[in-house]
Design a protein around this motif. Structure first.
Motif, mmCIF file in Angstrom:
data_model
loop_
_atom_site.group_PDB
_atom_site.id
_atom_site.type_symbol
_atom_site.label_atom_id
_atom_site.label_comp_id
_atom_site.label_asym_id
_atom_site.label_seq_id
_atom_site.Cartn_x
_atom_site.Cartn_y
_atom_site.Cartn_z
ATOM 1 N N TYR A 1 0.893 -1.235 -0.202
ATOM 2 C CA TYR A 1 -0.278 0.235 0.736
ATOM 3 C C TYR A 1 0.885 1.305 0.062
ATOM 4 O O TYR A 1 1.019 2.282 -0.969
ATOM 5 N N LEU B 1 -9.466 3.599 3.630
ATOM 6 C CA LEU B 1 -9.324 2.519 2.990
ATOM 7 C C LEU B 1 -10.409 1.507 2.434
ATOM 8 O O LEU B 1 -11.215 1.667 3.715
ATOM 9 N N SER B 2 -11.320 1.765 1.668
ATOM 10 C CA SER B 2 -12.171 0.988 1.465
ATOM 11 C C SER B 2 -12.363 0.003 1.110
ATOM 12 O O SER B 2 -11.057 -0.877 0.568
ATOM 13 N N ILE B 3 -12.505 -1.460 1.144
ATOM 14 C CA ILE B 3 -13.097 -2.801 0.961
ATOM 15 C C ILE B 3 -12.194 -3.100 -0.626
ATOM 16 O O ILE B 3 -11.251 -3.782 -0.265
ATOM 17 N N ASP C 1 -10.341 -0.440 -2.230
ATOM 18 C CA ASP C 1 -8.854 -0.813 -1.885
ATOM 19 C C ASP C 1 -7.514 -1.900 -1.541
ATOM 20 O O ASP C 1 -6.716 -2.702 -1.691
ATOM 21 N N VAL C 2 -8.063 -2.219 -0.733
ATOM 22 C CA VAL C 2 -7.984 -3.834 -0.005
ATOM 23 C C VAL C 2 -7.884 -5.375 -0.667
ATOM 24 O O VAL C 2 -6.780 -5.594 -1.151
ATOM 25 N N ARG C 3 -8.739 -4.717 -1.697
ATOM 26 C CA ARG C 3 -9.086 -6.498 -2.239
ATOM 27 C C ARG C 3 -7.580 -5.873 -3.497
ATOM 28 O O ARG C 3 -7.214 -6.253 -4.238
ATOM 29 N N LEU D 1 -12.254 -9.897 4.119
ATOM 30 C CA LEU D 1 -11.206 -8.636 3.971
ATOM 31 C C LEU D 1 -11.575 -7.093 5.110
ATOM 32 O O LEU D 1 -11.207 -6.648 5.035
ATOM 33 N N ARG E 1 -8.687 -5.103 6.535
ATOM 34 C CA ARG E 1 -9.472 -2.681 6.654
ATOM 35 C C ARG E 1 -9.278 -2.703 7.760
ATOM 36 O O ARG E 1 -8.295 -1.950 7.996
ATOM 37 N N GLU E 2 -9.593 -3.468 8.491
ATOM 38 C CA GLU E 2 -9.764 -2.409 9.991
ATOM 39 C C GLU E 2 -8.413 -2.088 10.277
ATOM 40 O O GLU E 2 -7.961 -1.177 11.200
ATOM 41 N N VAL F 1 -6.462 0.483 8.614
ATOM 42 C CA VAL F 1 -6.986 1.508 9.357
ATOM 43 C C VAL F 1 -6.110 1.665 10.278
ATOM 44 O O VAL F 1 -5.556 3.441 10.922
#
Lengths: 491, 104
Positions: free
Chosen positions: A362, B8-10, B12-14, B29, B33-34, B37
């Motif tokens: 990232y 950060l969206s799901i 984005d994580v994907r 996911l 993400r959490e 973040v």
């Protein structure tokens, strides 16, 4: 005898005992204690006995032997050995057999030391507790319900429980010093570039260093001297000559300056604060002038580290793709190349390693590179400049290695809280300077006494001064008035 | 923990998981993400530092490239190089079809 490196070496060289008797003693203790501690993943019993027999034969013939002849050394399992496997305590390398020895392993062999086995770590050296080892958690010899620290926790536990005379660890953000502190032994991270990284499985290439974990400062000095020096196979090795450290160890300077940053005095457990004050007093009696220094970037270290280290890790760990070596997924849907990569990596890497790969990917990705990675590298320069300023005002910096003694297994579950264990150690790597942790007292607040470690940091390549002052502190501090229980029950 | 740049969206994580070549199951996911973040929220403290004019420091030692002489020397033998390969086809490493598939 505490089984320290110098004691073992001298006993063998003077024929007070044989290398074979020594290794048999260690192997018996490993048999008795490793089931509980899980310090070793693999023990090379047969090979170690054969190596000891050749040392004994060479001594009988009157051959000239290396400086560590017959000394049993444990090796962290992220350092490549032709013998056995090199797993990094990860499923992805479960069956990996290195076709070559790391440079440090060649140098140990040239010194006639004996590699007794490979020790467990947090997977790929990512962790501060050795709970993230694919082969089960490592336990602290002082209290097996607690962590030994990490990531070189197997090596530190093996030294503390007298399951080797000394051990090798690796340190990317504190992975030698923090477990050494939590296990009550000495751990030394050399200046970046002082010890070859060839054969050390890369985590953060601009941060990683191999170093010794030992019973004493003198042992660490000797083991470091055997390993240090330029290596054509590691282009980041420093070309400058290695200054000897063991010969000058007891030459405490008549006067020297020890800096204590006020940032190192907050957020520690009471026992750690007490140990810091005691260490400062002992050094003062040994000739030190204690000076207050300022390292305002201390708190930013963890944030800077958790950009740089995962960024480098995400790149370094890209090589584990299930193609040339390591775990290859047989899951349905792995017929496609992309799925083969993604499934092999998801099955092979543990949760923390995946988290750091995600984080690193990232911060290096388009749109975020400048905001995170480039900015962290700029702050890295600030941290380096701050150390340069402070280390012009004093010879060494004194502070705790870790804010607390060993915590219970399962006691820290939040990733961020785990990262905070390394608040005092990451900046040493970020700046590329050297640091050593040594035992400095006991914490009696829990059921069992737990060791507390103090760290000394010195300017890059100033190992001779670092070792002299560490030795002075060790001498003034004296031995701990307790020992790990498994030491007394197993010995 | 939704402060700072960590929006950060799901999705984005994907996307990052795809870049990282990690198969993250759908039900992981959200938790991932959490975690990210929370960590990025902490790292956001770096944004407050004045870094104007600072040269990025990628490496602790000032060093230039060190090149060895351009001459051939022994390397790994074929058997050593292949000994850890998870799948072999004679003296080659076997891999799934690279061209013509739907590789991303």
């Amino acid at each position: 005898m505490n089984g320290d490196l110098v004691g073992v070496r001298d006993a063998i060289a003077q024929r007070a005992t044989s290398a074979r008797e020594v290794i048999d003693g260690y192997l018996a203790r490993i048999d008795a204690a490793n089931g509980v501690l899980n310090a070793y993943h693999e023990v090379f019993a047969e090979e170690a006995r054969a190596a000891a027999d050749s040392v004994d034969a060479a001594i009988s013939r009157g051959d000239r032997l290396g400086p560590l002849a017959g000394v049993p050394i444990a090796v962290k399992d992220n350092i490549a050995t032709k013998l056995g496997t090199t797993t990094c305590s990860s499923r992805i390398l479960e069956n990996y057999r290195s076709p070559f020895d790391a440079t440090v392993i060649e140098r140990l062999a040239a010194a006639d030391a004996i590699v007794v086995g490979k020790t467990n770590l947090d997977e790929f050296a990512m962790g501060s507790s050795c709970e993230r080892c694919a082969w089960g958690p490592v336990r602290n010899p002082w209290d097996p319900s607690r962590v030994p620290g990490g990531s070189s926790g197997g090596s530190a536990a093996a030294v503390a429980a007298n399951l080797c005379a000394a051990a090798l660890g690796s340190d990317t953000g504190g992975s030698i010093r923090q477990p050494a502190a939590l296990c009550g032994v000495v751990g030394f991270k050399p200046t970046y570039g002082r010890v070859s990284r060839y054969g050390l499985v890369a985590f953060g290439s601009s941060l990683d260093q191999i170093g010794p974990i030992c019973h004493s400062v003198r042992d660490a000095a000797l083991l470091y001297e055997v390993m240090a020096g330029d290596d054509p196979r590691d282009s980041t090795c420093a070309a400058r000559a290695v200054e000897p450290v063991s010969a000058t160890l007891d030459e405490t300077p008549r006067t020297f300056r020890v800096g204590i940053p006020h940032q190192y005095r907050k957020g520690n457990s009471p026992a750690v604060d007490t140990a810091l004050e005691r260490a400062a007093l002992l050094l003062q009696k040994a000739g030190a002038t204690i000076v207050d220094v300022d390292l305002p970037m201390t708190d930013l270290g963890i944030s800077t580290y958790y950009v740089i280290a995962p960024a480098e890790a995400s790149s370094n760990l890209a090589r584990f793709d299930g193609i040339r070596y390591g775990h290859r997924s047989t899951a349905h849907g792995s017929q496609d190349l992309f799925d083969l990569y993604a499934n092999s990596r998801a099955e092979g890497f543990g949760a923390e390693v995946q988290r750091r790969i995600m984080l690193g990917t990232y911060v290096l990705s388009a749109g975020y590179y400048d905001a995170y990675y480039r900015r962290a590298l700029q702050i890295r320069r600030l941290i380096k400049q701050e150390f340069d300023t402070v280390l012009a005002q004093c010879d060494v910096i004194l502070g705790p290695t870790s804010p607390t003694a060993a915590f219970p297994i399962g006691g820290v579950t939040d990733p961020l809280a785990m990262y905070m264990c390394d608040v005092y150690t990451v900046n040493t790597n970020i700046a590329g300077i050297c640091g050593i942790s040594l035992q400095a007292g006991l914490d009696h607040s829990a059921d069992r006494p737990l060791p507390v470690g103090m760290q000394l940091q010195a300017q890059a390549f100033n190992e001779p001064m670092l070792f002299k002052i560490a030795r002075a502190l060790e001498r003034a501090s004296g031995p701990l008035d307790a020992a790990p229980p498994s030491l007394t029950t197993v010995a | 923990m939704d402060d700072g740049p960590a929006q950060l969206s799901i999705e984005d994580v994907r996307h990052v998981a795809k870049l990282a070549r990690l198969a993250v199951p759908e039900d992981r996911l959200g938790p991932m993400r959490e975690e990210l973040v929370a960590i990025l929220g902490h790292i956001a403290q770096l944004q407050a530092v004045d870094t104007k004019g600072l040269e990025p420091m990628a490496h602790p030692l000032p060093m230039t490239n060190r090149l060895r002489a351009d001459e051939s020397r022994p390397g790994l033998s074929l058997s050593d190089a292949l000994r850890n390969a998870p799948a072999r086809h004679g003296d080659f490493i076997a891999v799934p079809k690279v061209l013509g598939g739907e590789s991303s």
